[in-house]
Design an enzyme around this catalytic site. Structure first.
Site, PDB file in Angstrom:
ATOM      1  N   LYS A   1       2.378  10.977   7.287  1.00 37.73           N
ATOM      2  CA  LYS A   1       1.563  10.719   8.481  1.00 37.73           C
ATOM      3  C   LYS A   1       2.062  11.448   9.744  1.00 37.73           C
ATOM      4  CE  LYS A   1      -1.133   6.979   6.777  1.00 37.73           C
ATOM      5  NZ  LYS A   1      -0.752   5.934   5.836  1.00 37.73           N
TER       6      LYS A   1
ATOM      7  N   PHE B   1       0.859  -1.187   0.000  1.00 39.81           N
ATOM      8  CA  PHE B   1       0.000   0.000   0.000  1.00 39.81           C
ATOM      9  C   PHE B   1       0.891   1.231   0.000  1.00 39.81           C
ATOM     10  CE2 PHE B   1      -2.289   3.617   1.556  1.00 39.81           C
ATOM     11  CZ  PHE B   1      -3.470   3.553   0.834  1.00 39.81           C
TER      12      PHE B   1
ATOM     13  N   ASP C   1       9.373   3.017   2.128  1.00 37.17           N
ATOM     14  CA  ASP C   1       8.168   3.782   2.444  1.00 37.17           C
ATOM     15  C   ASP C   1       7.901   3.598   3.939  1.00 37.17           C
ATOM     16  OD1 ASP C   1       5.660   4.788   2.931  1.00 37.17           O
ATOM     17  OD2 ASP C   1       4.724   3.944   1.131  1.00 37.17           O
TER      18      ASP C   1
HETATM   19  C1  LIG Z   1      -0.937   5.999   4.338  1.00 37.01           C
HETATM   20  C2  LIG Z   1       0.156   5.489   3.519  1.00 37.01           C
HETATM   21  C3  LIG Z   1       0.477   6.090   2.282  1.00 37.01           C
HETATM   22  C4  LIG Z   1      -0.357   7.191   1.673  1.00 37.01           C
HETATM   23  O1  LIG Z   1      -0.420   8.331   2.462  1.00 37.01           O
HETATM   24  P1  LIG Z   1      -1.586   9.408   2.193  1.00 37.01           P
HETATM   25  O2  LIG Z   1      -1.216  10.549   3.091  1.00 37.01           O
HETATM   26  O3  LIG Z   1      -2.880   8.755   2.592  1.00 37.01           O
HETATM   27  O4  LIG Z   1      -1.545   9.757   0.761  1.00 37.01           O
HETATM   28  C5  LIG Z   1       1.570   5.596   1.592  1.00 37.01           C
HETATM   29  N1  LIG Z   1       2.313   4.587   2.085  1.00 37.01           N
HETATM   30  C6  LIG Z   1       2.037   3.997   3.260  1.00 37.01           C
HETATM   31  C7  LIG Z   1       2.915   2.888   3.754  1.00 37.01           C
HETATM   32  C8  LIG Z   1       0.942   4.415   4.011  1.00 37.01           C
HETATM   33  O5  LIG Z   1       0.646   3.803   5.159  1.00 37.01           O
END
Ligand SMILES: *Cc1c(COP(=O)(O)O)cnc(C)c1O
Length: 401
Positions: A255, A141, A226
């Site tokens: 985040k 994700f 990520d």
């Molecule tokens: C939440 C998340 C994203 C996307 O972040 P948004 O601020 O919702 O666009 C990308 N990678 C990971 C691992 C995430 O948990």
């Protein structure tokens, strides 16, 4: 109709149905607790998918935001502002890197990482124009943009949104052989979550991340971590990669970087990688704005002390010990995770993840299900041990019932 029912009915009528929220309408929040429009208090065991690592209404973050609101909130990058240099310097230091490229949402930062890796591939590695490939993992994700969902394996996230962006290769997560076999001369990057959050808090097998590090270094390929959900204290360390002593070529952060106050994301890397950009090649109107920088600077200062990481490590050990006791008792099939982060696979006979979440809500604990019968637990790192224990007791009650 109750206030809650009214609010939900209006939301259903006038907002796109791209989420299926639990039927609770939050009005205020403080620390690890949220209060709904009817005055009921709930323990927040989701923490905005880790955006709220430092809790709701964190005094230091709110004060930093308020002070900056009175000074200047937005300049655009057409001009310098007096929080920008500090933000980039301090964030680069926290990451042990050299350069920062700020964005707002996580998906924007992932897009930025993809663009950066491609440009690096053409300009530095010497990949023929238009041929760059990025390897990603199944069940990833990384966000919701058209390019990002192009390399998702989740049917719901992808279907009906094509045509899809080419240039990505998908391999099973945790499989080094598959990764090695997928690499070619044109591979510019491997993009991974060091722990897969949305997939159900999947921790890769030991040696995987260090293996990826070795392989990418050998093949002159960028390792992009990520850490949007796993980073900034959640797992008991600043970065989840640290659990294997691994330093990637690039961190993607989001985040918690915005402290649950404003969206702040960034790509953080070396000068050799982020140095590929020239003026006009990439940007964002809001990226790196003064308000975002002021809040993120406070987040970085809080992480610099190490106290939140230590808290997540200690409370996390307790959390996993307690959850571990539930495994094998019939109700819980498996528990995964690190630090204050857990994916709990409930026996499907006890209900779907959604049903378990609803029963927990009735007991005033808010969690979110992922796939099937998995729920994820990720309270703010500021949660007290007593509150955590109370939340776990509610889970045991729900599983007993
Ligand atoms: C939440 C998340 C994203 C996307 O972040 P948004 O601020 O919702 O666009 C990308 N990678 C990971 C691992 C995430 O948990």
């Amino acid at each position: 109709m109750s206030t809650t029912e009214n609010a939900i009915a209006s939301a259903e009528a006038h907002s796109a149905h791209n989420y299926h929220p639990l039927p609770v309408v939050v009005a205020t929040a403080d620390g690890a607790w949220m209060t709904d429009v009817e005055g009921r208090r709930y323990l927040d065991m989701l923490a905005g998918y880790s955006a709220l690592n430092f809790g709701h209404g964190n005094r230091r973050l709110i004060d930093a935001a308020k002070a900056q609101l009175e000074r200047v909130t937005l300049t655009s990058r057409a001009f310098h502002h007096d929080r920008f240099a500090d933000f980039c310097t301090r964030l680069a230091e926290l990451c042990g890197m050299e350069m920062v490229l700020p964005m707002n949402t996580g998906a924007e930062a992932v897009e930025t990482a993809v663009k950066t890796a491609r440009k690096w591939g053409y300009r530095v590695k010497g990949v023929p124009d238009g041929m760059a490939k990025i390897i990603v993992a199944a069940d990833n994700f990384h966000g919701r943009t058209t390019t990002i969902i192009s390399f998702s394996t989740d049917h719901e996230a992808r279907a009906d949104f094509g045509p899809y962006t080419p240039g990505f290769e998908i391999v099973p997560y945790g499989d080094l052989t598959a990764l090695r076999e997928a690499m070619t001369e044109n591979t510019v990057a491997v993009l991974l979550e060091p722990i897969q959050g949305e997939a159900g808090v999947l921790v890769p097998p030991p040696g995987y991340l260090s293996g990826v590090r070795e392989l990418t270094r050998e093949r002159d390929v960028l390792f992009i971590a990520d850490e949007i959900q796993s980073g900034l204290g959640r797992t008991g360390k600043t970065f989840a990669c640290e659990h294997e002593g691994v330093v990637p070529d690039m961190y993607i952060l989001g985040k918690a970087l915005g402290g649950g106050v404003v969206p702040v994301s960034a790509v953080v890397s070396s000068a050799a990688v982020l140095g590929v950009y020239r003026a006009g090649e990439h940007g964002s109107t809001f990226g790196g704005n003064p308000l975002a920088c002021a809040v993120a600077l406070e987040v970085i200062a809080m992480l610099d002390t190490g106290e939140y990481q230590q808290r997540a490590a200690e409370l996390g050990e307790h959390l996993h010990q307690e959850l571990g006791l539930l495994v094998g008792g019939g109700a819980v099939e498996a528990v995964r995770g690190r630090g204050l982060w857990a994916g709990v696979d409930i026996d499907p006979g006890r209900g779907t993840g959604r049903e378990i979440s609803e029963r927990l809500m009735d007991r005033r604990v808010l969690v979110k299900d992922t796939h099937g019968s998995t729920i994820r637990i990720a309270p703010p790192l500021v949660i007290s041990k007593e509150d955590l224990d109370w939340g776990l007791e509610q889970l045991r009650e729900v599983l007993r019932g």
